[in-house]
Structure formats: structure tokens, C-alpha cells
Design a protein around this motif. Structure first.
Motif, PDB file in Angstrom:
ATOM      1  N   LEU A  92       4.304   4.344  -8.496  1.00 25.98           N
ATOM      2  CA  LEU A  92       3.091   4.720  -7.601  1.00 25.98           C
ATOM      3  C   LEU A  92       3.858   5.394  -6.394  1.00 25.98           C
ATOM      4  CD1 LEU A  92       0.377   4.401  -5.715  1.00 25.98           C
ATOM      5  CD2 LEU A  92       2.012   3.039  -4.240  1.00 25.98           C
ATOM      6  N   SER A  93       3.990   6.802  -7.210  1.00 30.44           N
ATOM      7  CA  SER A  93       4.740   7.995  -6.759  1.00 30.44           C
ATOM      8  C   SER A  93       4.187   9.464  -7.290  1.00 30.44           C
ATOM      9  CB  SER A  93       6.476   7.881  -7.489  1.00 30.44           C
ATOM     10  OG  SER A  93       7.134   8.406  -6.797  1.00 30.44           O
ATOM     11  N   ALA A  94       4.874  10.049  -6.502  1.00 27.44           N
ATOM     12  CA  ALA A  94       4.684  11.525  -7.029  1.00 27.44           C
ATOM     13  C   ALA A  94       4.566  12.154  -8.906  1.00 27.44           C
ATOM     14  CB  ALA A  94       5.177  12.595  -6.727  1.00 27.44           C
ATOM     15  N   PHE A  95       3.942  12.085  -9.924  1.00 29.97           N
ATOM     16  CA  PHE A  95       4.242  12.477 -10.281  1.00 29.97           C
ATOM     17  C   PHE A  95       5.715  12.772 -11.261  1.00 29.97           C
ATOM     18  CE2 PHE A  95       2.671  14.340 -15.583  1.00 29.97           C
ATOM     19  CZ  PHE A  95       2.324  12.847 -15.571  1.00 29.97           C
ATOM     20  N   ALA A  96       5.828  13.515 -10.239  1.00 30.86           N
ATOM     21  CA  ALA A  96       6.941  13.765 -10.507  1.00 30.86           C
ATOM     22  C   ALA A  96       8.284  13.522 -10.949  1.00 30.86           C
ATOM     23  CB  ALA A  96       6.721  14.838  -9.297  1.00 30.86           C
ATOM     24  N   THR A  97       8.001  12.256 -10.382  1.00 33.18           N
ATOM     25  CA  THR A  97       9.046  11.065 -10.899  1.00 33.18           C
ATOM     26  C   THR A  97       9.297  10.876 -12.690  1.00 33.18           C
ATOM     27  OG1 THR A  97       8.936  10.410  -8.966  1.00 33.18           O
ATOM     28  CG2 THR A  97      10.143   8.860  -9.841  1.00 33.18           C
ATOM     29  N   THR A  98       8.194  10.630 -12.693  1.00 37.66           N
ATOM     30  CA  THR A  98       8.518  10.549 -14.068  1.00 37.66           C
ATOM     31  C   THR A  98       8.004  11.281 -14.615  1.00 37.66           C
ATOM     32  OG1 THR A  98       6.564   7.682 -13.582  1.00 37.66           O
ATOM     33  CG2 THR A  98       6.176   9.013 -15.812  1.00 37.66           C
ATOM     34  N   LEU A  99       7.495  12.285 -14.384  1.00 36.56           N
ATOM     35  CA  LEU A  99       7.723  13.574 -15.307  1.00 36.56           C
ATOM     36  C   LEU A  99       8.686  14.326 -15.972  1.00 36.56           C
ATOM     37  CD1 LEU A  99       6.165  15.836 -16.301  1.00 36.56           C
ATOM     38  CD2 LEU A  99       5.452  16.896 -14.297  1.00 36.56           C
ATOM     39  N   ALA A 100      10.135  13.864 -14.966  1.00 32.91           N
ATOM     40  CA  ALA A 100      11.728  14.058 -15.001  1.00 32.91           C
ATOM     41  C   ALA A 100      11.910  13.465 -15.696  1.00 32.91           C
ATOM     42  CB  ALA A 100      12.144  14.109 -14.260  1.00 32.91           C
ATOM     43  N   VAL A 101      11.801  12.253 -15.731  1.00 28.15           N
ATOM     44  CA  VAL A 101      12.081  11.274 -16.610  1.00 28.15           C
ATOM     45  C   VAL A 101      11.901  11.312 -18.024  1.00 28.15           C
ATOM     46  CG1 VAL A 101      11.583   8.962 -17.743  1.00 28.15           C
ATOM     47  CG2 VAL A 101      12.479   9.333 -15.197  1.00 28.15           C
ATOM     48  N   VAL A 102      10.660  11.939 -18.152  1.00 29.07           N
ATOM     49  CA  VAL A 102      10.237  11.887 -19.923  1.00 29.07           C
ATOM     50  C   VAL A 102      10.523  13.652 -20.007  1.00 29.07           C
ATOM     51  CG1 VAL A 102       8.145  12.882 -21.292  1.00 29.07           C
ATOM     52  CG2 VAL A 102       7.729  10.733 -19.445  1.00 29.07           C
ATOM     53  N   ARG A 103      10.542  14.699 -19.069  1.00 33.71           N
ATOM     54  CA  ARG A 103      11.243  15.882 -19.584  1.00 33.71           C
ATOM     55  C   ARG A 103      12.266  15.540 -20.230  1.00 33.71           C
ATOM     56  NH1 ARG A 103       9.276  21.015 -19.009  1.00 33.71           N
ATOM     57  NH2 ARG A 103      10.478  21.253 -18.813  1.00 33.71           N
ATOM     58  N   GLU A 324      -3.893   7.689  -8.140  1.00 31.15           N
ATOM     59  CA  GLU A 324      -4.338   7.122  -9.557  1.00 31.15           C
ATOM     60  C   GLU A 324      -2.917   6.694  -9.741  1.00 31.15           C
ATOM     61  OE1 GLU A 324      -6.499   9.526 -12.146  1.00 31.15           O
ATOM     62  OE2 GLU A 324      -6.146   8.108 -13.936  1.00 31.15           O
ATOM     63  N   LEU A 325      -3.126   5.461 -11.095  1.00 30.26           N
ATOM     64  CA  LEU A 325      -1.485   5.451 -11.090  1.00 30.26           C
ATOM     65  C   LEU A 325      -0.849   5.751 -12.103  1.00 30.26           C
ATOM     66  CD1 LEU A 325      -1.837   1.159 -10.436  1.00 30.26           C
ATOM     67  CD2 LEU A 325      -1.072   2.992  -8.764  1.00 30.26           C
ATOM     68  N   ILE A 326       1.027   5.963 -12.038  1.00 29.46           N
ATOM     69  CA  ILE A 326       1.377   7.457 -12.927  1.00 29.46           C
ATOM     70  C   ILE A 326       1.409   6.917 -14.043  1.00 29.46           C
ATOM     71  CG2 ILE A 326       4.031   8.125 -14.043  1.00 29.46           C
ATOM     72  CD1 ILE A 326       4.817   8.319 -10.885  1.00 29.46           C
ATOM     73  N   PRO A 327       0.708   5.597 -14.749  1.00 27.33           N
ATOM     74  CA  PRO A 327       0.823   5.112 -15.958  1.00 27.33           C
ATOM     75  C   PRO A 327      -0.574   5.066 -16.837  1.00 27.33           C
ATOM     76  CG  PRO A 327       1.715   3.186 -15.381  1.00 27.33           C
ATOM     77  CD  PRO A 327       2.239   4.132 -14.302  1.00 27.33           C
ATOM     78  N   SER A 328      -1.277   5.558 -16.178  1.00 21.56           N
ATOM     79  CA  SER A 328      -2.776   5.873 -15.669  1.00 21.56           C
ATOM     80  C   SER A 328      -2.806   7.282 -16.259  1.00 21.56           C
ATOM     81  CB  SER A 328      -3.516   4.930 -14.585  1.00 21.56           C
ATOM     82  OG  SER A 328      -3.604   3.264 -14.697  1.00 21.56           O
ATOM     83  N   ARG A 330      -3.163  11.099 -18.199  1.00 21.21           N
ATOM     84  CA  ARG A 330      -4.298  10.968 -19.169  1.00 21.21           C
ATOM     85  C   ARG A 330      -2.545  12.250 -20.040  1.00 21.21           C
ATOM     86  NH1 ARG A 330      -8.843  14.417 -20.866  1.00 21.21           N
ATOM     87  NH2 ARG A 330      -8.818  16.269 -18.849  1.00 21.21           N
ATOM     88  N   ALA A 331      -1.702  12.670 -19.021  1.00 20.76           N
ATOM     89  CA  ALA A 331      -1.004  12.982 -19.731  1.00 20.76           C
ATOM     90  C   ALA A 331       0.279  11.614 -20.290  1.00 20.76           C
ATOM     91  CB  ALA A 331       0.035  14.054 -18.593  1.00 20.76           C
ATOM     92  N   PHE A 335       1.137   9.336 -24.692  1.00 20.85           N
ATOM     93  CA  PHE A 335       3.506   8.968 -24.707  1.00 20.85           C
ATOM     94  C   PHE A 335       3.679   7.709 -24.534  1.00 20.85           C
ATOM     95  CE2 PHE A 335       7.023   9.037 -22.453  1.00 20.85           C
ATOM     96  CZ  PHE A 335       8.689  10.200 -23.515  1.00 20.85           C
ATOM     97  N   GLY A 336       4.740   7.555 -25.656  1.00 19.47           N
ATOM     98  CA  GLY A 336       4.956   6.170 -25.086  1.00 19.47           C
ATOM     99  C   GLY A 336       6.145   5.057 -23.830  1.00 19.47           C
ATOM    100  N   SER A 337       5.244   4.989 -22.935  1.00 25.44           N
ATOM    101  CA  SER A 337       5.806   4.446 -21.453  1.00 25.44           C
ATOM    102  C   SER A 337       5.224   3.425 -21.786  1.00 25.44           C
ATOM    103  CB  SER A 337       4.531   5.045 -20.355  1.00 25.44           C
ATOM    104  OG  SER A 337       3.581   4.138 -20.870  1.00 25.44           O
ATOM    105  N   VAL A 338       6.226   2.474 -20.743  1.00 28.33           N
ATOM    106  CA  VAL A 338       6.041   0.929 -21.132  1.00 28.33           C
ATOM    107  C   VAL A 338       6.222  -0.144 -19.801  1.00 28.33           C
ATOM    108  CG1 VAL A 338       7.492  -1.324 -21.942  1.00 28.33           C
ATOM    109  CG2 VAL A 338       8.069   1.175 -22.805  1.00 28.33           C
ATOM    110  N   THR A 339       4.866  -0.216 -19.497  1.00 28.25           N
ATOM    111  CA  THR A 339       4.218  -0.700 -18.288  1.00 28.25           C
ATOM    112  C   THR A 339       4.757  -2.687 -18.596  1.00 28.25           C
ATOM    113  OG1 THR A 339       3.037   0.127 -18.233  1.00 28.25           O
ATOM    114  CG2 THR A 339       2.608  -1.473 -17.026  1.00 28.25           C
TER     115      THR A 339
END
Ligand SMILES: *Cc1c(COP(=O)(O)O)cnc(C)c1O
Length: 380
Positions: A92-103, A324-328, A330-331, A335-339
Motif C-alpha cells: 500500500l504505497s505509491a507504485f513508485a516505491t516498488t517500481l524503483a525496486v524493480v528498476r 489498488e494494491l501494488i502486487p495487483s 498489471r505491470a 514479473f516475479g514479485s512475492v506476496t
């Protein structure tokens, strides 16, 4: 006619027009200063702003970046993230938090949040115990609240994870007087216009006490250069520009303390005044000196849009953080994220949350109008 009535003009989530009226002189002076010097990238203004902000937030070093998302990516890379490293964070955050991790090449691992919407440290501890492959932890000081820094420090020390704090919504927040950003190896700020220290465009910063991380970040934001035309790393182009640094340093940062006090006093009015069994205020987390980037309330999910229409009819803007939660998203689908676990609380908040206007330019009567609008809501 209308001017004689009780004002029903729209109360926006952020009032950039009133902000401009109060900062115009200082912004124009900063613009003249930078323009007359004729130096636009990585000069005195950026260095001066970095020093001023470091003093303000109590960190040894600040590295100005292009935006908050890049600051997180740079923090991960400057602290030695290896491709495939697992990074525990919040859904539960801005998507940018996770996008930075993936990038940066990391693999996000999500655990649930607590009743305040902040990363659930019990769930995080269990995940860290169960998955020794997790190397990083990125907590988000969401809504302007400070997470429990005592527990964060204990998790860091027990599991040896590298902590990067996402402080993009929480500049100036503290936990029992300790500022956010002081537990992580590095932390990130955003100067996106709506943020508490919002610029007139994009900007961000990495904060750290560690000279090696600082040096790596300075290189990474500037193509990975260690000296002119010498590239030791595959960096980014993510520099804070001189013009924005100048505006931040002399038009915005000097006002941050007053703006934060105003946010806090509005939050106090809401916390006291909003009394409606159908509108649950998310309280201030214990020991958090919050800076109230947002003011979230929870309503019945099936009635959320009706509540927002009710507010709108009374001239009160609102928003949802986050629907919408980040792991849900579509982007992240392929991608192999873990929940880990069911994310029950995060899902409940994502379905129920509504953010009320809270910004430093609200007038007392507007604050009262928001209270009255929330209190007059009856779901049909
Ligand atoms: C705004 C924000 C970001 C991203 O900052 P940008 O400057 O827009 O890149 C990251 N995390 C959180 C929690 C944010 O609110």
C-alpha cells in the motif's frame, strides 16, 4: 450575489494558486539569481540546498536527484543491491516505491500493513525469519506518519537487512523525537508538487549519513561518473537542477516548518471534530510526530463513491490512496514479485480509504466545512 453567501467554492486537495500568491516573490528572486549566474546543472544552488536540507532533517548528507523514485533506485544501487535481491516492502504505497525496486534489479516481497496503513512490522518480522533470502527492507512512512523506528532498528539489527526508508510523504516526521530517515542506510524524499516540500515540478533527494553511499549516489545520479567523462558505474541521469534547488532553498524550505504546523493544526481539528459512525478516522499512530501529508478516513467500501459524491456536492475535493494494491497492478503481472500472506488489512484499506483535503493554505472556515461535510454523511 454569490459572494454574499456562505462560500461553497471548491476546497481543493492542494491549493497551488494560494501557494503561488505566498511564494511568488521568493520564487522570482531565486529564478533571477540562477538566471543571472547562468549555471543550470549541479552548481552552487544544488550544493547549497543539499546543505540546508541536511541541516533541516538532521542527516550528514543530502544528494539532490531528479525525483523520489530515482532517489530510491539510487539508494538501492548505492548500497550494493545485486540483481535478484529480495526487497521486503509494503503493498500500500505509491507504485513508485516498488517500481524503483524493480528498476534497480530487485524482487519485491510484499507483506500486509497494520490498521494505520503502515507496513506491519510483525508480519515483516515473520517474513524475514521465514525467508532468509530477503536482503533489503523498504518501509514507507505513509500519509506523513512515522513508523515505529525502534522496531525498525530492531528488525534491521536482528536480520541484518539493509533498510532504505521511503520518506517521500513524511519530510519532518519523527518517532518519539527521532526523525524518519535516521534508521535506514539511506532514505528518499520527493519534491513532487503535492508533497509537503513540493516544488514547482519534479525533484527528489537521497539522505544518508554514510560517506561511501553519498559518493556512490553522487556518481549514480550523474551517469555514473567519478570524474568528468570517467564512468565507473552504469548510472542514471537524475540530477536536481539548479533552478529548482534555488527555489527549494530560498522559497520553499524556509516555509516548511510553518506549513507543517498548519497541517498539524488542521489534523487536530479533524481528529476532534469528525464524529460520524460511518466515517472512521485513521488515528495518529502511537508516538508518531506526523506531518499529515494526507488525511485518510475509512468508509464502507460499497459506499465510497457515494461518500465522495456527497463531499463533492458540498464543495469538498477528495482522493483515494490507494485504490489498488501494488502486487495487483498489471505491470507486475508477469514479473516475479512475492506476496507473503493474504494482505487482508491492505485490501480493506484500499477498498475503504478516502483522503480529505489537508494543505497549509486552507482557511479555518474551510477546515470547518470539511468537518461538517464528513459529519453530515449518511449512507442510504
Ligand atoms: C511520491 C512518492 C514517491 C515517488 O516520488 P516521485 O518524486 O513522484 O518520483 C515514492 N514513494 C512515495 C510513498 C511517494 O508518495
Amino acid at each position: 450575489m454569490a459572494s454574499e453567501c456562505v462560500s461553497t467554492s471548491e476546497i481543493p486537495l492542494n491549493d497551488f494558486r494560494r501557494q503561488w500568491d505566498s511564494i511568488e516573490g521568493d520564487v522570482l528572486a531565486a529564478t533571477r539569481r540562477v538566471g543571472s549566474r547562468g549555471w543550470y546543472i549541479l552548481g552552487e544552488e544544488v550544493a547549497g540546498f543539499e546543505r540546508a536540507l541536511a541541516a533541516h532533517v538532521g542527516r550528514r548528507a543530502v544528494v539532490g536527484c531528479g525525483n523520489g523514485m530515482d532517489a530510491i533506485e539510487i539508494a538501492l544501487r548505492a548500497t550494493g543491491l545485486r540483481p535478484g535481491d529480495e526487497v521486503l516492502t509494503t503493498p500500500l504505497s505509491a507504485f513508485a516505491t516498488t517500481l524503483a525496486v524493480v528498476r534497480a534489479g530487485g524482487v519485491p516481497v510484499f507483506v500486509d500493513v497494520d490498521g494505520h496503513g503502515l507496513l506491519d512490522f510483525d508480519a515483516a518480522g515473520e517474513a524475514l525469519r521465514a525467508r532468509r533470502s530477503i536482503r533489503y527492507l523498504i518501509p514507507v512512512h505513509l500519509y506523513g506518519h512515522a513508523l515505529n523506528l525502534g522496531v525498525l532498528r530492531a528488525l534491521r539489527d536482528e536480520f541484518g537487512v539493509i533498510v532504505i526508508e521511503d520518506c517521500c510523504q513524511a519530510v519532518g516526521a519523527g518517532w518519539q523525537g527521532t526523525p524518519v530517515g535516521s534508521v535506514g542506510s539511506a532514505s528518499a524524499l520527493s519534491f513532487y508538487p503535492t508533497k509537503n516540500l513540493g516544488a514547482l515540478g519534479d525533484g527528489g533527494a537521497l539522505l544518508t549519513d554514510d560517506p561511501a553511499i553519498e559518493a556512490a549516489a553522487r556518481s549514480l545520479r550523474d551517469y555514473g561518473q567519478s570524474a568528468r567523462y570517467r564512468h565507473d558505474r552504469l548510472g542514471l541521469n537524475s540530477r536536481l537542477d539548479e533552478l529548482h534547488a534555488g527555489i527549494l532553498a530560498t522559497a520553499l524550505l524556509p516555509r516548511l516548518t510553518v506549513w507543517t504546523e498548519r497541517r498539524r493544526s488542521i489534523a487536530a481539528v479533524y481528529l476532534r471534530g469528525i464524529m460520524n459512525e460511518h466515517v472512521r478516522v485513521l488515528p495518529n499512530p502511537e508516538n508518531s510526530d506526523s506531518v499529515w501529508h494526507l488525511f485518510p478516513v475509512l468508509v464502507e467500501p460499497s459506499r465510497r463513491e457515494a461518500f465522495r459524491a456527497h463531499l463533492r456536492a458540498l464543495g469538498v475535493s477528495s482522493a483515494v490512496h490507494y485504490p489498488e494494491l501494488i502486487p495487483s497492478q498489471r505491470a507486475l503481472g508477469d514479473f516475479g514479485s512475492v506476496t507473503v500472506g493474504e494482505l487482508t488489512v491492505a485490501r480493506r484499506i484500499a477498498g475503504a480509504e478516502v483522503s480529505l483535503p489537508i494543505h497549509p493554505f486552507m482557511r479555518p472556515e474551510e477546515v470547518e466545512r470539511v468537518v461538517a461535510a464528513a459529519n453530515s454523511w449518511r449512507p442510504s
